[in-house]
Design an enzyme around this catalytic site. Sequence first.
Site, short mmCIF file in Angstrom:
data_model
loop_
_atom_site.label_atom_id
_atom_site.label_comp_id
_atom_site.label_asym_id
_atom_site.label_seq_id
_atom_site.Cartn_x
_atom_site.Cartn_y
_atom_site.Cartn_z
N SER A 85 9.66 14.44 -21.44
CA SER A 85 10.66 15.45 -21.83
C SER A 85 11.27 15.09 -23.18
CB SER A 85 11.74 15.56 -20.76
OG SER A 85 12.28 14.29 -20.51
N ARG A 164 -7.35 2.92 -0.98
CA ARG A 164 -6.41 2.37 0.02
C ARG A 164 -5.03 2.99 -0.18
NH1 ARG A 164 -5.14 -4.09 0.82
NH2 ARG A 164 -4.04 -3.90 2.81
N ARG A 173 2.47 11.87 3.00
CA ARG A 173 2.88 13.10 2.31
C ARG A 173 2.22 14.37 2.84
NH1 ARG A 173 7.67 11.57 0.06
NH2 ARG A 173 7.40 9.74 -1.25
C1 LIG Z 1 9.31 11.76 4.79
C2 LIG Z 1 9.78 10.79 3.74
C3 LIG Z 1 11.12 10.66 3.46
C4 LIG Z 1 11.57 9.75 2.50
N1 LIG Z 1 12.90 9.66 2.24
C5 LIG Z 1 13.34 8.77 1.32
C6 LIG Z 1 14.73 8.62 1.05
O1 LIG Z 1 15.57 9.30 1.63
N2 LIG Z 1 15.13 7.72 0.12
C7 LIG Z 1 14.22 6.92 -0.54
O2 LIG Z 1 14.62 6.10 -1.36
N3 LIG Z 1 12.88 7.05 -0.32
C8 LIG Z 1 12.42 7.95 0.58
N4 LIG Z 1 11.08 8.07 0.81
C9 LIG Z 1 10.14 7.27 -0.01
C10 LIG Z 1 9.58 6.06 0.77
O3 LIG Z 1 10.62 5.17 1.12
C11 LIG Z 1 8.54 5.31 -0.10
O4 LIG Z 1 9.17 4.78 -1.24
C12 LIG Z 1 7.39 6.19 -0.53
O5 LIG Z 1 6.93 6.99 0.51
C13 LIG Z 1 6.25 5.32 -1.05
O6 LIG Z 1 5.62 4.72 0.06
P1 LIG Z 1 5.00 3.26 -0.02
O7 LIG Z 1 6.03 2.24 -0.35
O8 LIG Z 1 4.24 3.07 1.26
O9 LIG Z 1 3.93 3.42 -1.23
P2 LIG Z 1 3.54 2.38 -2.36
O10 LIG Z 1 4.70 2.01 -3.18
O11 LIG Z 1 2.35 2.99 -3.06
O12 LIG Z 1 3.11 1.09 -1.59
C14 LIG Z 1 1.89 1.11 -0.85
C15 LIG Z 1 1.94 -0.01 0.20
O13 LIG Z 1 1.95 -1.26 -0.47
C16 LIG Z 1 2.79 -2.16 0.25
N5 LIG Z 1 3.90 -2.54 -0.62
C17 LIG Z 1 4.24 -1.97 -1.81
N6 LIG Z 1 5.29 -2.61 -2.35
C18 LIG Z 1 5.64 -3.57 -1.47
C19 LIG Z 1 6.67 -4.53 -1.44
N7 LIG Z 1 7.56 -4.67 -2.41
N8 LIG Z 1 6.73 -5.37 -0.39
C20 LIG Z 1 5.84 -5.29 0.62
N9 LIG Z 1 4.84 -4.38 0.68
C21 LIG Z 1 4.75 -3.53 -0.37
C22 LIG Z 1 3.27 -1.43 1.50
O14 LIG Z 1 2.37 -1.69 2.55
C23 LIG Z 1 3.19 0.01 1.08
O15 LIG Z 1 3.05 0.91 2.18
C24 LIG Z 1 10.62 8.97 1.77
C25 LIG Z 1 9.26 9.10 2.06
C26 LIG Z 1 8.83 9.99 3.03
C27 LIG Z 1 7.35 10.15 3.28
#
Ligand SMILES: Cc1cc2nc3c(=O)[nH]c(=O)nc-3n(C[C@H](O)[C@H](O)[C@H](O)COP(=O)(O)OP(=O)(O)OC[C@H]3O[C@@H](n4cnc5c(N)ncnc54)[C@H](O)[C@@H]3O)c2cc1C
Length: 209
Positions: A85, A164, A173
């Site tokens: 932006s 993965r 999602r």
């Molecule tokens: C229905 C829904 C509601 C949500 N509501 C909110 C909300 O209100 N507020 C909010 O802040 N977020 C919200 N989120 C976002 C959610 O908390 C995640 O940040 C987002 O879905 C990304 O998922 P992820 O961490 O699995 O993915 P990625 O960041 O791609 O990580 C993939 C995988 O890698 C591993 N991983 C990544 N980083 C780490 C780490 N630091 N330590 C350990 N393992 C790790 C985990 O296994 C993780 O599943 C929501 C998500 C969904 C689907």
Amino acid sequence: MQVHLKHATPLSCCYEAIRTCYQSFAYSDGGGRKDLELIDRVANKYRHNSTLEHLFYNFEILGISRACLQELARHRMASFSVKSSRYTLSELKTQESFLPLSAQNLERAQKFLVFTGIEAVDHASVQALENLRLLISNHVKNDYAKFAMPESYKTSLAFSLNARSLQNFLSLRTDSKALWEIRQLAFAIYEALPQDHQYLFSACLKEAR
Ligand SMILES: Cc1cc2nc3c(=O)[nH]c(=O)nc-3n(C[C@H](O)[C@H](O)[C@H](O)COP(=O)(O)OP(=O)(O)OC[C@H]3O[C@@H](n4cnc5c(N)ncnc54)[C@H](O)[C@@H]3O)c2cc1C
């Protein structure tokens, strides 16, 4: 929104990596049923899912809202290059006023905004767009004007991730609890995958659209 697949790693990179573990190259059928089942069995059923990291996908995503981008960007195991932006808001400089809220002006506004289908919300978005257009036309710098952007403002990005991470993204999602726009995006990303790769992800889709 539009999702285009720019590139996908051939499945052979994955089943050959798996066969490296077991030195089972003699059993390969050159990308036939045995090799495809091997990926599904080892990566999905045995949960040796790091082998899926050999498959990488590059997508071009056009016309999602900044609200959706904010959610997408929470997926840390992915790479993003997003329309800035800071550098592109001058696209509003040449626009005429978006008011009054006539059918023609709403259509013009839709080039810049994701509409929800809720009239009161969409009209409020257009008002915000018009406020932003006035700031830009009055020579307020992009770096400051951007703080007045509506969440519905459209953006585009290059989005890349491995299989993965894509499985994790699709599981979270496509769920009915996900926000409607990122849910639409998740299904569109699945549809954009090469057909011969989709079997690795179909179990991640939570509910039919
Ligand atoms: C229905 C829904 C509601 C949500 N509501 C909110 C909300 O209100 N507020 C909010 O802040 N977020 C919200 N989120 C976002 C959610 O908390 C995640 O940040 C987002 O879905 C990304 O998922 P992820 O961490 O699995 O993915 P990625 O960041 O791609 O990580 C993939 C995988 O890698 C591993 N991983 C990544 N980083 C780490 C780490 N630091 N330590 C350990 N393992 C790790 C985990 O296994 C993780 O599943 C929501 C998500 C969904 C689907």
